[in-house]
Design a protein around this motif. Sequence first.
Motif, PDB file in Angstrom:
ATOM      1  N   ALA A  73       5.224  -7.085   1.788  1.00  0.00           N
ATOM      2  CA  ALA A  73       4.149  -7.384   2.724  1.00  0.00           C
ATOM      3  C   ALA A  73       4.804  -7.147   4.218  1.00  0.00           C
ATOM      4  O   ALA A  73       6.186  -7.635   4.422  1.00  0.00           O
ATOM      5  N   LEU A  81      -0.510  -6.001   4.088  1.00  0.00           N
ATOM      6  CA  LEU A  81      -0.285  -4.973   3.085  1.00  0.00           C
ATOM      7  C   LEU A  81      -0.545  -3.576   3.654  1.00  0.00           C
ATOM      8  O   LEU A  81      -1.464  -3.401   3.881  1.00  0.00           O
ATOM      9  N   GLN A 153       0.111  -5.770  -5.362  1.00  0.00           N
ATOM     10  CA  GLN A 153       1.007  -5.393  -4.353  1.00  0.00           C
ATOM     11  C   GLN A 153       2.372  -5.533  -4.901  1.00  0.00           C
ATOM     12  O   GLN A 153       3.563  -4.842  -4.602  1.00  0.00           O
ATOM     13  N   PHE A 158      -1.147  -1.986  -4.968  1.00  0.00           N
ATOM     14  CA  PHE A 158      -2.422  -2.532  -4.167  1.00  0.00           C
ATOM     15  C   PHE A 158      -3.355  -1.543  -3.972  1.00  0.00           C
ATOM     16  O   PHE A 158      -4.527  -1.797  -4.220  1.00  0.00           O
ATOM     17  N   HIS A 162      -7.078  -2.197  -4.895  1.00  0.00           N
ATOM     18  CA  HIS A 162      -7.851  -2.341  -3.829  1.00  0.00           C
ATOM     19  C   HIS A 162      -9.081  -1.529  -3.939  1.00  0.00           C
ATOM     20  O   HIS A 162     -10.346  -2.083  -3.733  1.00  0.00           O
TER      21      HIS A 162
END
Length: 273
Positions: A73, A81, A153, A158, A162
């Motif tokens: 991150a 992200l 992530q 991620f 997502h």
Amino acid sequence: MSENQEPKRAARERLAQQRELDRARERRRRTLIVATAVVGVLALAAVVGLIAANAGKDDPDTEAGPAVTPSGATGKDGLALQVGADDAPSTLTIWEDFRCPVCAQFENAFRDTITDLARSGQIKVEYHLATIIDGNLGGSGSLRAANAAACAQDVGRFAPYHDVLYRNQPAETDDAFGRNSKLIELARGVDGLDTPAFRGCVEDGTHDSWVRKSNKAFSEGGFQGTPTALLNGESVFPKKGDEQISVANLKKWVADANKGKKPGTVGASPSGS
């Protein structure tokens, strides 16, 4: 004569005040977002965007446990992200809630364009997660889905997860994402994601406090609702200045911002491919 008129005048004034209060509440509750759809221009239908009136309900300061930041991150307090090259000349910042129907429409309309811009090194995308619909409608789907996305992530998945979440978003009033079993089931659609480590992260709520911290940053950021999209800090959704967002305009805005600048090193795309 004046005595008879005074109660009527007071009543009219009270009615006018009440109407103004009602209008103000309605403006706070609803954000009308309209974009025009033509050939080569994807758009969003007129939809209702939920504002962050109750976003502070899950205050991280009142929750037990420290915030566990997902691996990789970035940004202030590690709340972004990132997808795309570190050295991309422009940054597209997106605040989203996985239960937000307008966010799903935004993603479906602009996903391919954002993917292409990231793949070509024109932009990096910084996703920030919010949980305003949990606060507005109840339930925990925003929080649970955001935690699962943070778990993805951790293993570099991620972006595709997502997209899977938005492609399978339940109705806004359906808190299906509040079930960890549903989030784990959807993870099977992402290569290499459905592992014991991922399942444990989801079930344990490893990143719950981090999600609450992110949501607090959203509620304190002065944003009107989700999605919020900023190109190099300037709002581009539902419009930039007097221009409505569209595929063509988004590409133009990025090109204008990048004029004379080299593209970044090609990185991962928002679709994770």
